[in-house]
Design a protein around this motif. Structure first.
Motif, PDB file in Angstrom:
ATOM      1  N   ILE A   1       9.194   6.644  -7.153  1.00 42.88           N
ATOM      2  CA  ILE A   1      10.072   7.692  -6.295  1.00 42.88           C
ATOM      3  C   ILE A   1      11.334   8.012  -7.308  1.00 42.88           C
ATOM      4  O   ILE A   1      11.903   9.092  -7.413  1.00 42.88           O
ATOM      5  CB  ILE A   1      10.409   7.427  -4.833  1.00 42.88           C
ATOM      6  N   SER A   2      11.870   6.948  -7.523  1.00 48.81           N
ATOM      7  CA  SER A   2      13.099   6.945  -8.229  1.00 48.81           C
ATOM      8  C   SER A   2      12.648   7.661  -9.852  1.00 48.81           C
ATOM      9  O   SER A   2      13.479   8.351 -10.334  1.00 48.81           O
ATOM     10  CB  SER A   2      14.122   5.406  -8.609  1.00 48.81           C
ATOM     11  N   TYR A   3      11.461   7.157 -10.403  1.00 49.63           N
ATOM     12  CA  TYR A   3      11.161   8.296 -11.403  1.00 49.63           C
ATOM     13  C   TYR A   3      11.146   9.849 -11.047  1.00 49.63           C
ATOM     14  O   TYR A   3      11.586  10.533 -11.910  1.00 49.63           O
ATOM     15  CB  TYR A   3       9.700   7.621 -11.981  1.00 49.63           C
ATOM     16  N   ALA A   4      10.456   9.901 -10.167  1.00 47.49           N
ATOM     17  CA  ALA A   4      10.435  11.455  -9.691  1.00 47.49           C
ATOM     18  C   ALA A   4      11.776  11.895  -9.428  1.00 47.49           C
ATOM     19  O   ALA A   4      12.134  13.387 -10.001  1.00 47.49           O
ATOM     20  CB  ALA A   4       9.579  11.595  -8.231  1.00 47.49           C
ATOM     21  N   VAL A   5      12.842  11.345  -8.738  1.00 55.92           N
ATOM     22  CA  VAL A   5      14.141  11.731  -8.691  1.00 55.92           C
ATOM     23  C   VAL A   5      14.897  11.946 -10.289  1.00 55.92           C
ATOM     24  O   VAL A   5      15.361  12.942 -10.439  1.00 55.92           O
ATOM     25  CB  VAL A   5      14.900  10.719  -7.810  1.00 55.92           C
TER      26      VAL A   5
ATOM     27  N   GLY B   1       0.809  -1.271   0.082  1.00 52.08           N
ATOM     28  CA  GLY B   1       0.154   0.083  -0.040  1.00 52.08           C
ATOM     29  C   GLY B   1       0.932   1.173  -0.067  1.00 52.08           C
ATOM     30  O   GLY B   1       0.235   2.210  -0.102  1.00 52.08           O
ATOM     31  N   PHE B   2       2.202   1.156   0.098  1.00 49.33           N
ATOM     32  CA  PHE B   2       3.097   2.263  -0.104  1.00 49.33           C
ATOM     33  C   PHE B   2       3.444   2.795  -1.544  1.00 49.33           C
ATOM     34  O   PHE B   2       3.251   1.830  -2.406  1.00 49.33           O
ATOM     35  CB  PHE B   2       4.267   2.084   0.521  1.00 49.33           C
ATOM     36  N   VAL B   3       3.757   3.781  -1.843  1.00 46.57           N
ATOM     37  CA  VAL B   3       4.003   4.094  -3.241  1.00 46.57           C
ATOM     38  C   VAL B   3       5.350   3.419  -3.486  1.00 46.57           C
ATOM     39  O   VAL B   3       6.112   3.361  -2.657  1.00 46.57           O
ATOM     40  CB  VAL B   3       4.378   5.729  -3.400  1.00 46.57           C
ATOM     41  N   HIS B   4       5.332   2.826  -4.848  1.00 49.21           N
ATOM     42  CA  HIS B   4       6.415   1.884  -5.256  1.00 49.21           C
ATOM     43  C   HIS B   4       7.476   2.935  -5.205  1.00 49.21           C
ATOM     44  O   HIS B   4       7.618   3.872  -5.800  1.00 49.21           O
ATOM     45  CB  HIS B   4       5.958   1.358  -6.439  1.00 49.21           C
TER      46      HIS B   4
END
Lengths: 142, 142, 142, 142
Positions: free
Chosen positions: C55-59, C48-51
């Motif tokens: 987050i690495s895409y966002a970075v 249920g957490f963001v994968h």
């Protein structure tokens, strides 16, 4: 390639910090470099292990040699990442770096650092980084 | 926190490699550490700049101090990543590390390394890494 | 700088993967970029957490925008390093990237990713990386 | 090890983001994992290459699987570092991750990402990172 190896030993000998550390070039050929550092008390931390800064020196320098073997002598380490795997206790360190991918002005290299104790090697750190030709970027340390 | 600072200076003095480098603790408090390294010829590479290995030592040790300030003295650097930004030429290095996030057994810290020349500071490297309590993992270097 | 912001939104809209993720450009100026990603079920992992891959895409993308704001639009991320700090649970992610040092052809940038829940932000990842102008290196991903 | 492979496929299928990406588990055994991602338009950036965020997803997830194969299913990626080597153009990505060193609660793993085009593979990214058991640290993303 004796010529490249001779050149590499001259470069290492011209680095005062490498002389202070006591680093020796074991191997230097197209895309590959190997550095040895005999372990002596001055290179340790407070618990008797080799200081992490000695290991990161080994990574930095061996990566640069590996990258320089394909890009030329006027190179610098732009960046690297290191994972420490186990305490380094033993007789000497050996750092082995290989080029993974080389472009026109940059090479991505990997370096493993082993500690040798009584003739047996253990992997104590693994790293990867980018070597860049000088003049190609102002992100340079040397 | 004079006590923590005194403890930090004792730990630094007990690391033979830090003594060889000539590192001095400038500041040490909860979540923060600052290390100074006077630049002398032995710390340079072949072009007269501070060797990248000295800078990576500064990162490794200052990160560990910062992490240790929140996790306790029995810690080690599990990993770090460094970007070299410009050649380090000057009078001394100052490495400043701060804890970004601390958990029960690990702290993620950031460390910037500046070179000071004629009283003016320039950022020469930036880094981030993970400090881990000993005994929490066998991925330890010390 | 409305023009840069408009250009940034056009670039983001032209990236099919950013459209799939649902990323929005919040801010884009000289040396700085900010990306928002609304959290929806498709972006999560099994707990249920963001994968972590979101987050690495966002970075990756926010670093590239920040670097591009000083180097031009023809840039790519050469490398980055990310530390995950806490599980991302909430309403949306915000990634904020700033240029730390820019050279002629490369920029070293830092990116922090926050998760916002009920109006309160928490840092969930921190990263640093190198953005490179295309054509300056064959180490390019785009 | 069919049982581990079956478990791995179930875990991947339970990750909504992996389903969105279209990832498939090719291989999963003690210390090793292999993920395949068919390249489709939604996964690209504005120049027609696979978006770097897709590649970083592949790294994140394959590293976690590799680490989980030796540490158990309750693990997370604490950190990783990626170098992009060349643009990814082709039919599908294959990410291959192996454990380099495993401790009690952490494993350091390496992951190479290849792009396959007309049956020929090229290395497009290389990475290394740390996988941590949940509950061993509060530096966790999942």
């Amino acid at each position: 390639m004796e010529d490249l190896f001779t050149l590499g030993k001259e470069i290492l000998a011209s680095q005062p910090f490498s002389v202070l550390i006591g680093a020796e070039l074991l191997s230097f050929s197209q895309g590959y470099a190997e550095l040895k550092i005999p372990i002596r008390p001055e290179l340790k931390q407070q618990h008797g292990f080799v200081h992490g800064g000695v290991i990161s020196y080994a990574v930095d320098n061996t990566l640069t040699f590996a990258g320089g073997s394909v890009l030329g002598t006027s190179v610098t380490t732009s960046e690297f990442k290191i994972n420490y795997l186990r305490p380094a206790i033993g007789d000497f360190l050996v750092a082995r770096a290989a080029v993974i991918h080389a472009g026109k002005s940059q090479a991505v290299c990997r370096c493993d650092v082993f500690v040798s104790k009584d003739g047996k090697e253990s992997l104590c750190a693994t790293s990867q980084g980018t070597i860049t030709m000088l003049g190609q970027s102002s992100n340079t340390k040397a």
